[in-house]
Design a protein around this motif. Structure first.
Motif, PDB file in Angstrom:
ATOM      1  N   ASP A 139     -31.250  -1.749  26.895  1.00  0.00           N
ATOM      2  CA  ASP A 139     -30.408  -1.829  28.126  1.00  0.00           C
ATOM      3  C   ASP A 139     -29.746  -3.336  28.216  1.00  0.00           C
ATOM      4  O   ASP A 139     -29.337  -3.646  28.997  1.00  0.00           O
ATOM      5  CB  ASP A 139     -30.650  -1.184  29.439  1.00  0.00           C
ATOM      6  N   GLY A 140     -30.321  -4.105  27.330  1.00  0.00           N
ATOM      7  CA  GLY A 140     -30.173  -5.556  27.378  1.00  0.00           C
ATOM      8  C   GLY A 140     -29.379  -6.275  26.608  1.00  0.00           C
ATOM      9  O   GLY A 140     -28.536  -5.574  25.536  1.00  0.00           O
ATOM     10  N   TRP A 141     -29.140  -7.383  26.512  1.00  0.00           N
ATOM     11  CA  TRP A 141     -28.017  -8.259  25.760  1.00  0.00           C
ATOM     12  C   TRP A 141     -28.712  -9.787  25.884  1.00  0.00           C
ATOM     13  O   TRP A 141     -29.722 -10.116  26.402  1.00  0.00           O
ATOM     14  CB  TRP A 141     -26.694  -8.435  26.286  1.00  0.00           C
ATOM     15  N   VAL A 142     -28.674 -10.455  24.702  1.00  0.00           N
ATOM     16  CA  VAL A 142     -28.797 -11.738  24.498  1.00  0.00           C
ATOM     17  C   VAL A 142     -27.482 -12.520  24.200  1.00  0.00           C
ATOM     18  O   VAL A 142     -27.131 -12.434  23.017  1.00  0.00           O
ATOM     19  CB  VAL A 142     -29.899 -11.989  23.488  1.00  0.00           C
ATOM     20  N   ASP A 143     -27.223 -13.451  24.990  1.00  0.00           N
ATOM     21  CA  ASP A 143     -25.844 -13.886  25.029  1.00  0.00           C
ATOM     22  C   ASP A 143     -25.978 -15.533  24.569  1.00  0.00           C
ATOM     23  O   ASP A 143     -26.436 -16.204  25.224  1.00  0.00           O
ATOM     24  CB  ASP A 143     -25.030 -13.849  26.259  1.00  0.00           C
ATOM     25  N   LYS A 144     -25.690 -15.618  23.206  1.00  0.00           N
ATOM     26  CA  LYS A 144     -25.652 -17.095  22.816  1.00  0.00           C
ATOM     27  C   LYS A 144     -24.853 -17.976  23.576  1.00  0.00           C
ATOM     28  O   LYS A 144     -25.207 -19.165  23.587  1.00  0.00           O
ATOM     29  CB  LYS A 144     -25.359 -17.220  21.360  1.00  0.00           C
ATOM     30  N   TYR A 145     -23.676 -17.531  24.044  1.00  0.00           N
ATOM     31  CA  TYR A 145     -22.724 -18.619  24.588  1.00  0.00           C
ATOM     32  C   TYR A 145     -23.012 -19.015  25.922  1.00  0.00           C
ATOM     33  O   TYR A 145     -22.782 -20.219  26.330  1.00  0.00           O
ATOM     34  CB  TYR A 145     -21.250 -17.742  24.545  1.00  0.00           C
ATOM     35  N   SER A 146     -23.337 -17.900  26.764  1.00  0.00           N
ATOM     36  CA  SER A 146     -23.704 -18.315  28.086  1.00  0.00           C
ATOM     37  C   SER A 146     -25.287 -18.777  28.189  1.00  0.00           C
ATOM     38  O   SER A 146     -25.759 -19.116  29.400  1.00  0.00           O
ATOM     39  CB  SER A 146     -23.352 -17.317  29.034  1.00  0.00           C
ATOM     40  N   ARG A 147     -25.982 -18.589  27.178  1.00  0.00           N
ATOM     41  CA  ARG A 147     -27.251 -18.835  27.107  1.00  0.00           C
ATOM     42  C   ARG A 147     -28.091 -17.815  28.187  1.00  0.00           C
ATOM     43  O   ARG A 147     -28.901 -18.514  29.031  1.00  0.00           O
ATOM     44  CB  ARG A 147     -27.811 -20.370  27.045  1.00  0.00           C
ATOM     45  N   ASN A 148     -28.094 -16.869  28.102  1.00  0.00           N
ATOM     46  CA  ASN A 148     -28.685 -15.984  29.228  1.00  0.00           C
ATOM     47  C   ASN A 148     -29.126 -14.595  28.307  1.00  0.00           C
ATOM     48  O   ASN A 148     -28.713 -14.240  27.487  1.00  0.00           O
ATOM     49  CB  ASN A 148     -27.993 -15.781  30.477  1.00  0.00           C
ATOM     50  N   VAL A 149     -30.264 -13.944  29.181  1.00  0.00           N
ATOM     51  CA  VAL A 149     -30.760 -12.678  28.469  1.00  0.00           C
ATOM     52  C   VAL A 149     -30.766 -11.754  29.654  1.00  0.00           C
ATOM     53  O   VAL A 149     -31.039 -12.145  30.782  1.00  0.00           O
ATOM     54  CB  VAL A 149     -32.110 -12.691  28.011  1.00  0.00           C
TER      55      VAL A 149
END
Length: 128
Positions: free
Chosen positions: A20-30
């Motif tokens: 159910d999660g994500w790792v966003d490189k652009y906004s630098r959040n998990v």
């Protein structure tokens, strides 16, 4: 679950990030998200428990936040909630129990290594 060993709690969070999660490189959040019926007027207990488990691993989590309302194809109104993890200190802790999915693990390593200076907030030092 809260009384289990650190390894069991970390494994639970690892699979929650994968599912159910994500790792966003652009906004630098998990983050971890959850969609529930709009009639539920309060924060979902599942996300509150996920946040407690994350915090029991010495990782600071923000939320749960109400992200949006939307109407599904079947006509039901739904609300989307999320919890978010930010900061190098927290990402380093997450890397101790990295996501199983390879692309999420690589993205987490990329954003952890992208921090170049320290930021002071709430009397603590965080890398930004």
């Amino acid at each position: 679950m809260f009384h289990c060993s650190r390894e069991v709690r970390a494994e639970f969070i690892r699979h929650a990030l994968d599912d159910d999660g994500w790792v966003d490189k652009y906004s630098r959040n998990v983050g971890i998200g959850l969609a529930v019926d709009k009639s539920l007027a309060k924060q979902p207990n599942l996300l509150l428990d996920d946040k407690k488990l994350i915090e029991s691993l010495n990782i600071d989590a923000l939320g749960p936040y109400l992200e949006c309302y939307y109407k599904r194809k079947d006509g039901r109104e739904t609300s989307r909630w999320r919890i978010i993890v930010k900061g190098k200190k927290n990402f380093l802790e997450l890397l101790k129990c990295p996501p199983v999915l390879d692309y999420k693990r690589r993205n987490l390593e990329t954003i952890t290594n992208s921090f170049v200076q320290d930021q002071f907030s709430r009397k603590k030092c965080f890398s930004i």
